[in-house]
Design a protein around this motif. Structure first.
Motif, short mmCIF file in Angstrom:
data_model
loop_
_atom_site.label_atom_id
_atom_site.label_comp_id
_atom_site.label_asym_id
_atom_site.label_seq_id
_atom_site.Cartn_x
_atom_site.Cartn_y
_atom_site.Cartn_z
N GLN A 106 0.85 -1.19 0.00
CA GLN A 106 0.00 0.00 0.00
C GLN A 106 0.89 1.25 0.00
O GLN A 106 2.11 1.15 0.11
CB GLN A 106 -0.93 0.00 1.21
N GLU A 107 0.27 2.40 -0.11
CA GLU A 107 1.03 3.65 -0.25
C GLU A 107 1.55 4.18 1.08
O GLU A 107 2.58 4.87 1.10
CB GLU A 107 0.15 4.71 -0.93
N PHE A 108 0.86 3.93 2.16
CA PHE A 108 1.30 4.33 3.49
C PHE A 108 1.14 3.14 4.42
O PHE A 108 0.11 2.45 4.37
CB PHE A 108 0.49 5.52 4.02
N VAL A 109 2.12 2.89 5.30
CA VAL A 109 2.09 1.70 6.13
C VAL A 109 2.67 2.00 7.50
O VAL A 109 3.55 2.86 7.65
CB VAL A 109 2.88 0.56 5.45
N LEU A 110 2.19 1.28 8.51
CA LEU A 110 2.72 1.38 9.86
C LEU A 110 3.78 0.31 10.08
O LEU A 110 3.64 -0.83 9.61
CB LEU A 110 1.62 1.21 10.90
N ALA A 111 4.82 0.66 10.84
CA ALA A 111 5.86 -0.31 11.18
C ALA A 111 6.40 0.03 12.56
O ALA A 111 6.52 1.21 12.93
CB ALA A 111 7.00 -0.29 10.16
N GLY A 112 6.71 -1.01 13.33
CA GLY A 112 7.36 -0.81 14.62
C GLY A 112 8.76 -0.25 14.43
O GLY A 112 9.48 -0.66 13.51
N TRP A 113 9.16 0.66 15.30
CA TRP A 113 10.42 1.38 15.11
C TRP A 113 11.63 0.46 15.06
O TRP A 113 12.61 0.76 14.36
CB TRP A 113 10.62 2.43 16.21
N ASN A 114 11.60 -0.68 15.78
CA ASN A 114 12.79 -1.52 15.83
C ASN A 114 12.98 -2.34 14.57
O ASN A 114 13.99 -3.04 14.42
CB ASN A 114 12.79 -2.41 17.06
N GLY A 115 12.03 -2.26 13.62
CA GLY A 115 12.22 -2.88 12.31
C GLY A 115 12.42 -1.87 11.21
O GLY A 115 12.27 -2.20 10.03
N VAL A 116 12.78 -0.63 11.59
CA VAL A 116 12.97 0.46 10.63
C VAL A 116 14.36 1.03 10.81
O VAL A 116 14.75 1.38 11.93
CB VAL A 116 11.92 1.57 10.84
N ILE A 117 15.13 1.13 9.72
CA ILE A 117 16.48 1.69 9.83
C ILE A 117 16.70 2.71 8.71
O ILE A 117 16.14 2.60 7.62
CB ILE A 117 17.57 0.61 9.78
N PRO A 118 17.54 3.70 8.99
CA PRO A 118 17.81 4.74 7.98
C PRO A 118 18.68 4.22 6.85
O PRO A 118 19.43 3.26 7.01
CB PRO A 118 18.55 5.82 8.79
N LEU A 119 18.56 4.88 5.71
CA LEU A 119 19.31 4.49 4.53
C LEU A 119 20.48 5.42 4.28
O LEU A 119 20.34 6.65 4.41
CB LEU A 119 18.41 4.51 3.29
N PRO A 120 21.62 4.88 3.87
CA PRO A 120 22.68 5.75 3.35
C PRO A 120 22.18 6.47 2.11
O PRO A 120 21.36 5.93 1.35
CB PRO A 120 23.81 4.76 2.99
N GLU A 121 22.65 7.69 1.89
CA GLU A 121 22.20 8.46 0.72
C GLU A 121 22.53 7.76 -0.59
O GLU A 121 21.87 7.97 -1.60
CB GLU A 121 22.83 9.85 0.76
N SER A 122 23.55 6.92 -0.57
CA SER A 122 23.98 6.25 -1.79
C SER A 122 23.05 5.11 -2.21
O SER A 122 23.16 4.58 -3.32
CB SER A 122 25.39 5.68 -1.61
N LEU A 123 22.11 4.73 -1.33
CA LEU A 123 21.27 3.57 -1.59
C LEU A 123 19.90 4.03 -2.08
O LEU A 123 19.22 4.83 -1.44
CB LEU A 123 21.12 2.76 -0.30
N SER A 124 19.49 3.51 -3.24
CA SER A 124 18.19 3.88 -3.80
C SER A 124 17.07 3.18 -3.05
O SER A 124 17.28 2.15 -2.39
CB SER A 124 18.13 3.50 -5.28
N PHE A 125 15.86 3.71 -3.17
CA PHE A 125 14.70 3.05 -2.57
C PHE A 125 14.52 1.65 -3.15
O PHE A 125 14.15 0.72 -2.42
CB PHE A 125 13.43 3.88 -2.81
N GLU A 126 14.76 1.50 -4.45
CA GLU A 126 14.55 0.20 -5.08
C GLU A 126 15.50 -0.85 -4.52
O GLU A 126 15.08 -1.97 -4.20
CB GLU A 126 14.74 0.32 -6.60
N ASP A 127 16.78 -0.49 -4.38
CA ASP A 127 17.74 -1.44 -3.81
C ASP A 127 17.46 -1.69 -2.33
O ASP A 127 17.63 -2.80 -1.82
CB ASP A 127 19.17 -0.93 -3.98
N ALA A 128 17.02 -0.66 -1.62
CA ALA A 128 16.82 -0.78 -0.17
C ALA A 128 15.64 -1.67 0.19
O ALA A 128 15.58 -2.20 1.31
CB ALA A 128 16.63 0.60 0.43
N ALA A 129 14.71 -1.85 -0.73
CA ALA A 129 13.52 -2.65 -0.42
C ALA A 129 13.84 -4.13 -0.27
O ALA A 129 13.01 -4.89 0.27
CB ALA A 129 12.47 -2.45 -1.51
N VAL A 130 15.01 -4.58 -0.69
CA VAL A 130 15.29 -6.02 -0.69
C VAL A 130 15.64 -6.57 0.68
O VAL A 130 15.63 -7.79 0.89
CB VAL A 130 16.46 -6.36 -1.66
N PHE A 131 15.94 -5.73 1.65
CA PHE A 131 16.58 -6.19 2.88
C PHE A 131 15.69 -6.83 3.95
O PHE A 131 16.09 -7.84 4.55
CB PHE A 131 17.34 -5.03 3.54
#
Length: 344
Positions: A106-131
């Motif tokens: 969906q377009e907006f989603v809730l997530a618990g904070w301990n399963g959320v981490i910041p991304l390095p600027e060098s990492l695209s959203f597309e690549d970051a979704a795989v983790f």
């Protein structure tokens, strides 16, 4: 904004339909994330087409892997967690709650904070979704076979692990984590993926298509003089081969296998080898502690220092949320060393 679009499953074994749903407000310990990309996993197809793992109620929003931007935070979110405006990757799953506001698709989603981490600027959203799910599954595989996440081995330990199905999304992450633990990594994959898996940290690669793949692995273990009692498998119909390897390499020790696909009633077994379905701890407090170890103890520093990289390679499926049915159809037919990602 009071509503947003979601890909809904209206009933068991139906396909996704687009529908507006209420945009939620984050509760205690939660972040609201605007989804920019999401990744597809085989379990998503099983839930859409078979209703397994079980979906508590319909309509439902499934999926687990997102990247995007934090919109707002709820009470009790620590200052160390990503704040509004942060680019993040997140484990966003309705698996435990059954509530649609926690599902990834969906377009907006809730997530618990301990399963959320910041991304390095060098990492695209597309690549970051795989983790997210691949990291959780890979590291849960190690704890399932009794290797704690703080384990570190030296060259002198000569401790090895067999990862069967190394070109899968979970397999590629497991290779990276095993390398950091100091394990000697043996893995199987099609020959075309061997060099790629070695670049991620595999020490030896074997083509599972070869009729003598078991003896090849056993011979390599003897040649390298390592101890091999532990394995993970990420592939269907591979357990007997894994057991055959451990029979020859475990000696008089207990062999342990983490089995990522669900174990079927007629699954093979072997005396002296313990086979368990890979799961994180189920007790809520232990589960949250484990998730914190996975995401903040492993994935966050790994992305910061470059010891964890996006894997396997991303294949974009066009169409946004409307492309999800096609993406799940593709993964159902099988992919190799590829992670399907949809931009939202």
């Amino acid at each position: 904004m009071t509503t947003h679009r979601a890909a809904l499953l209206q009933a068991k074994t139906t396909r996704f339909t687009m529908s507006p749903v209420p945009t939620p407000t984050p509760g205690p310990g939660e972040l609201l994330i605007q989804v920019k990309a999401l990744a597809i996993n085989p379990v998503d197809t099983a839930q859409r087409d078979k209703g397994f793992p079980p979906i508590p109620s319909y309509p439902a929003v499934i999926g687990s892997d997102v990247s995007g931007i934090v919109v707002s935070t709820g009470p009790d979110v620590p200052d160390s967690a990503p704040q509004p405006g942060s680019r993040v990757t997140a484990m966003a799953s309705s698996f435990y709650t059954g509530k649609m506001q926690y599902g990834a698709f969906q377009e907006f989603v809730l997530a618990g904070w301990n399963g959320v981490i910041p991304l390095p600027e060098s990492l695209s959203f597309e690549d970051a979704a795989v983790f997210p799910l691949a990291s959780l599954a890979a590291l849960s595989g190690f704890t399932t076979i009794g290797i704690p996440l703080d384990a570190r081995f030296t060259t002198e330990d000569k401790r090895a692990v067999l990862l069967w199905g190394g070109a899968s999304s979970v397999g590629t992450m497991a290779i990276q984590f095993a390398r950091q633990m100091g394990l000697v990594v043996y893995t199987t994959a099609s020959a075309k993926n061997h060099e790629y898996l070695k670049s991620l940290g595999a020490h030896r690669t074997f083509d599972y298509h070869n009729a003598d793949v078991v003896s090849q692995i056993v011979d390599a273990v003897k040649e390298d003089g390592v101890t091999l009692t532990d394995a993970q498998t990420f592939a269907w119909n591979s357990l007997q081969s894994v057991l055959d390897v451990l029979k020859e390499t475990k000696g008089d020790k207990l062999g342990k296998v983490g089995h990522a696909p669900p174990l079927l009633p007629d699954a093979p077994s072997m005396e002296g080898v313990e086979v368990k379905f890979v799961l994180p701890p189920m007790e809520p407090a232990a589960r949250e502690q484990h998730k914190n170890q996975v995401f903040h103890g492993w994935l966050k520093p790994g992305l910061e220092n470059g010891t964890v990289v996006p894997s396997p390679q991303v294949q974009l499926v066009e169409g946004g949320l409307e492309g999800l049915n096609a993406a799940l159809d593709i993964i159902k037919d099988g992919v190799s060393a590829t992670k399907l990602v949809v931009k939202v």
